[in-house]
Design an enzyme around this catalytic site. Sequence first.
Site, PDB file in Angstrom:
ATOM      1  CE  LYS A   1      -0.966   5.347   7.824  1.00 16.39           C
ATOM      2  NZ  LYS A   1      -0.557   4.889   6.484  1.00 16.39           N
TER       3      LYS A   1
ATOM      4  CG  PHE B   1      -1.851   1.230   1.186  1.00 19.39           C
ATOM      5  CD1 PHE B   1      -2.996   1.231   0.395  1.00 19.39           C
ATOM      6  CD2 PHE B   1      -1.560   2.381   1.909  1.00 19.39           C
ATOM      7  CE1 PHE B   1      -3.838   2.345   0.339  1.00 19.39           C
ATOM      8  CE2 PHE B   1      -2.398   3.500   1.856  1.00 19.39           C
ATOM      9  CZ  PHE B   1      -3.530   3.479   1.071  1.00 19.39           C
TER      10      PHE B   1
ATOM     11  CG  ASP C   1       5.512   3.580   1.843  1.00 22.98           C
ATOM     12  OD1 ASP C   1       5.574   4.272   2.877  1.00 22.98           O
ATOM     13  OD2 ASP C   1       4.479   3.475   1.142  1.00 22.98           O
TER      14      ASP C   1
END
Length: 390
Positions: free
Chosen positions: A239, A123, A210
């Site tokens: 995040k 993702f 990532d």
Amino acid sequence: MPTYARLPVTFEKGAGAWLWDTDGRRYLDALSGIGVCGLGHAHPAVAAVLAQQGGTLIHTSNLYHIPQQQQLADQLIRLSGMEQAFFSNSGAEACEAAIKVARRYGHNRGITTPTIVVTEGSFHGRTLATLSATGSRKVQAGFEPLVQGFVRAKFNDIEELREIAKNSSDTVAILIEPIQGEGGINIPDKEYLSAVRELCDEYGWLMMLDEVQTGICRTGKWFAWQHSNIKPDVATLAKGLGNGFPIGACLVQGAAANVLQPGSHGSTFGGNPLACSVALTVLETMEKEQLAQHTAQQGRRICEKLKQAFADEAGVVEVRGRGLMIGVELDRPCGTLLADALAAELLISIQADKVIRLLPPLIISDEEADEIVTRLVTITTSFLSSEKAS
Ligand SMILES: *Cc1c(COP(=O)(O)O)cnc(C)c1O
């Protein structure tokens, strides 16, 4: 737009690992706003810097020097060993920057159709390029035509990468998560990342990690690659970086440094004084409170207790995790557990249909960690036994 099927609850305030809804019920937050609020809710240092910087200067644009942005870059570079940073407002945008670095890197080497290797179950975000890089049909369906220039390999399969390397001269980079988060807390074999690093060095690929979910102490180190004694060429963050204030970053080093030049990329909001001040405070607080070590410790505590509690539970396939990024894989789809958890005043998520995901705040105490285990074991055991009965 109805882009989310929301749970029937509205939160009004928070403190540390706890949230209160509009009826005054108190919930234990084992998800942290999807791995975002590492310092917990309403952290006083974060609240203070928001007020202080908000009352001084919020935004000027990247047309001018921004000292807070420079300081944040310096801190991230010190902690990561990378060389340069670009700041965005989200994880997807950080990954967009990485994809653009890889493409420009390819063009600089005379490759006019540069290709990036991505993996199944990955993702990387919801923008067109990042959803094209994402390994989930659900994310892509109905948004074709997808962005070209990605080839897909199995996650945690170094042999398949070797095959691709031998057969594709257009490949310039690989983009992977050190641990797949949305894909169900998939942890690769111990040697995988270092084997990818070696392959990238051999073929001149950029190794792009990532770390939007894994970064900023989530796995018990500042960055998940630090478990493997390697360094990527490109890394994306978001995040955990702003504890809820939107900010993302793309870090580069070595062959990926100086690839993007004035005019080649940009952002109106990215790296503004407010966002960077908050992120600086987050890093400073985590370092002062040694949250990486604490996270590793609490992660071990939760995983061990879950393993013990589920030892005789045939419906639990595996408990796995690194730091406070934890997955409990069941042998059946368990979407209804979300509502059960809510009723038990516990916040979790379900990934890949069968995996319970925990991303608690990094500051959780022993008592809170144990309370997460207790509540989760209760609802999971009762879910598995009621399913058996029916
Ligand atoms: C959440 C996530 C993203 C996307 O971040 P947004 O801020 O939602 O755009 C990208 N990559 C990974 C690994 C993520 O977990």
